[in-house]
Write a protein that holds these residues in place. Structure first.
Motif, PDB file in Angstrom:
ATOM      1  N   LEU A  49       0.862  -1.181   0.000  1.00 36.69           N
ATOM      2  CA  LEU A  49       0.000   0.000   0.000  1.00 36.69           C
ATOM      3  C   LEU A  49       0.897   1.229   0.000  1.00 36.69           C
ATOM      4  O   LEU A  49       1.983   1.223   0.575  1.00 36.69           O
TER       5      LEU A  49
ATOM      6  N   ASP B  96      -8.881  -5.403   4.727  1.00 32.78           N
ATOM      7  CA  ASP B  96      -9.673  -4.871   3.622  1.00 32.78           C
ATOM      8  C   ASP B  96      -9.722  -3.346   3.579  1.00 32.78           C
ATOM      9  O   ASP B  96     -10.471  -2.772   2.790  1.00 32.78           O
ATOM     10  N   ASP B  98      -8.255   0.452   2.850  1.00 29.23           N
ATOM     11  CA  ASP B  98      -7.223   1.080   2.026  1.00 29.23           C
ATOM     12  C   ASP B  98      -6.349   1.991   2.899  1.00 29.23           C
ATOM     13  O   ASP B  98      -6.606   2.171   4.093  1.00 29.23           O
TER      14      ASP B  98
END
Lengths: 281, 281, 281, 281
Positions: A49, B96, B98
């Motif tokens: 990420l 899950d 972001d």
């Protein structure tokens, strides 16, 4: 400058859980990841990420069954640093900061600059020039705060450290940031690999926004300022935790390394006789 | 729903300085600014800035000479809110989320969730379902924290309020957020104009991330949940200060208004007999 | 020196309750209460209590029915102060302190000396001589802490003030005491009537134990050091609260006065050119 | 009941200094020191001091030359405890407390009852009867605060523990005291030797003033309430530190023991089915 960095971390997951690691070298215009190895043993699903402003890059690992887990990271990094003449490191006015820079004036979890306003101004407000102010407060921390392993914990903040005057690199950085912000100088937390840090570990220091650039400061003075590989920047350690752990987990071991892969490295520290700032771009 | 919102703020600048105001209604996919008037008297250079995630929209005014200053803001807003069935407001797993949502799990200046982990889990951990957990902690705040004007100040944080149990809307919101994050539920601060707030003022409440949506909660229960116009969201009040003032400045007056410009407004509060969540999109 | 002191306090008891006042001039070997008037209107049962070490003398009033209550205290006091040559104000060793003096080294509610150890020693540890240390820390407080009515409340402590650097006489005294104790100099809180205090009010300062005597210090420098009438000494404001209130009570008014009833009063402050300590015996 | 208690402590004095130990069994009307051995090796001058209210008895050792030092204390103690019927443990009114008892309503360094007023009254104010209130808050601490060695340090206070909900016996006692005082029930810290404490160590718990007597409570529930030998009582740990050390000193070892020298010891804990209070006289 080229660096070879390594880190190995082990955990024991007693339940399924999630592990978020912030140990990868950041990719920036001037920090290039030449080679990179990231191993998770046993295999678990991993995902990279990147935060909003590309200020950190983290790996999320989904441990779907209780297990020991071992993470190994190795990378070859090339980064550029720039020396900026002291004369260009002027104080940026609030009216000239963009929204992102402005956010680095806000108090944060570990950098309660709102509580240090009078103190910072009493101690450093009279000093001429923003760069000199930051150098002075960095020196003050260095001379007054004792580097003492184990003296603080993950809840210790700048508000504690300014009075208790003991801590580790994280605490030194938080205090530097809080004092800068209290002086209306944007400042942010910097985590990285550091050459010559002894004992080897991840390192934390801080950047202050001077003359439109993020200039590096390290109140611990433990390592050369130009021997760093940036992992992340953020408001403070809350944004840039090396590991965030969700689940019933035991931390078992850590090993960190940082070597220079170039010849002719000349260690750099600020020197009042020949003053210039250093920026990681 | 259509709202007519107004605010007027006056300051006395005794030196040149900068004023950053966060009083404009946010533009979002579902909150439309139909008409807007922004006046600064006397004239000073103003500039609109938008934060990274378009989570707030602020006006920076550059006061280049000592002066009183009077700001007037008026707007006609149309916003949409959505009711989400309770059954869809499941707990989102860390794996899950972001990067942006994850950042709302971090402790922040006024929401030290890292210090409330055991307390939050002792008090609310046993409750089934994330939506029920947030409703329960909101109720606990409502029943235990006394709304008491003047009992707190701009440095008061959730860590104080959980124990001292008095405060204003800002403190109620910070405590709600901190408890959510300690339960691994992302939560963020919400500032806005509020219909039926008495006495009229800016309002603060919070959003929790449930079922992939940001659901609104207000532990003060002072106004209908569907009577809000969003100004900003952020980690806490440090990100969304109504006014940030740089210079030698005296605050002189404030006046805030929020009227519904539609007919048939039906005030909404959560009701266990018919449970559904409300989201500002 | 002779003083005429007065105080008048009014409360509204909305329930039965108890009021404990600590406003009477203390009787000590060298502070004589020549005349004293204590009125409570309407009549309620009052009782005088004296603390263990005769360090304060308080009046407990039993309000057995809801009522407004008005207390008036007037006294004519004669007290002696002694000047002690600086050369006699040596640092007393821990091995030579008695049990009561030792207790004034302990941290207390508002004087967390245990948290200020490094700070106090970094700032003042190098100064030669205990009297000079206390003078230096008193000066530091005077120059760095802003006297600002309303900036603090009854929960503010030395740990807050050392960083936030604003407060009132109570906060100045707490910080002075905490710094002394952190330097292993016993120190205690002093409340009294003060000549020339403007606006008139009760005053707080502190005593440090030097050369076997309790020497007076006042970091506010608001009044002459020899213009005080002692009400109480204690560890900090927790021991010597002017009023402790039990019940549903509203404070309605206060008026305090302190006049010199002698001629030829020569105001005294410490002066480095002619250094001597002042003790209330 | 007869107890045989022992403690051995070792320090390394790297400079001359002073050591104050608070490890001797207190002498009270009902706690008799039958035999006592106090050894200091090597020999250094020792002196026994007794605090103002005979609430503790401490030994001051003057180490006039750098040295290791080993202290051994052994004693045979006979003490009496009394069971008081629950019906006699009424709430004492402020108007009926003497000056010393009143001082145990004051907030102190580690028991900031002034900050817990609303919380304590929200949680326990509705409970009928002072004894039941103290039993309830003791139970609340027992069920919510995790006993976790190493989770706190010598600066941790009740204000921290009420939220962080982890600690050791000292923290459990501080929180109990602070909650009592916030409910206008005088309470004080109790240190002692404790039978059946595992691992063996000094123990801390607290006494609340009910029905005119000091009744013992222990929120850790680690040992029988009637298995204690009193060392000291005081406002909190600041008054009753096991060891106060002045000088450049390293703590090297500690060993504590407590055995029952009688037969037929029946461990006692509060039991709602047959409620009575226990007092150390």
């Amino acid at each position: 400058m080229k660096f070879k960095v390594t880190s190995e971390l082990s955990y024991q997951f007693n339940s399924p859980g999630t592990l978020i690691l912030n140990i990868h070298a950041l990719r920036t215009p001037d920090q290039t990841v030449l080679e990179e190895l990231h191993q998770v043993e046993p295999y678990f699903k991993s995902q990279e990420l990147v935060s909003a402003h590309a200020e950190n890059r983290f790996i999320r690992i989904e441990i779907d069954t209780p297990s020991p887990i071992h993470i190994k990271y190795e990378a070859l990094i090339e980064n550029a640093t720039a020396f900026i003449p002291a004369s260009e490191l002027y104080e940026v006015q609030v009216k000239d900061m963009d929204a992102l820079v402005l956010s680095y004036l806000n108090p944060s979890r570990y950098c309660q600059s709102d509580k240090l306003y009078r103190l910072a101004n009493n101690m450093f407000g009279y000093i001429d020039g923003a760069f000199n102010k930051v150098l002075a407060l960095t020196d003050w921390i260095y001379y007054n705060v004792e580097y003492l392993s184990g003296s603080t914990n993950s809840q210790t903040s700048a508000y504690d450290t300014v009075t208790e005057q003991a801590g580790v690199c994280r605490d030194f950085a938080h205090l530097g940031i809080a004092l800068c912000r209290a002086l209306t100088i944007p400042a942010r937390y910097f985590t990285g690999y550091s050459y010559k840090l002894s004992p080897p570990d991840f390192h934390a220091c801080f950047e202050a926004y001077l003359g439109g650039k993020w200039i590096i400061f390290d109140a611990t003075k433990l390592c050369p300022l130009n021997g760093l590989v940036k992992i992340a920047t953020g408001r403070d350690a809350a944004d840039t935790a090396i590991a965030s752990i969700f689940g019933d987990v035991l931390f078992t071991s850590i090993q960190v390394g940082c070597e220079i892969a170039d010849e002719n490295f000349v260690p750099f520290q600020y020197d009042k006789a020949d003053l210039k700032g250093l920026a990681y771009l």
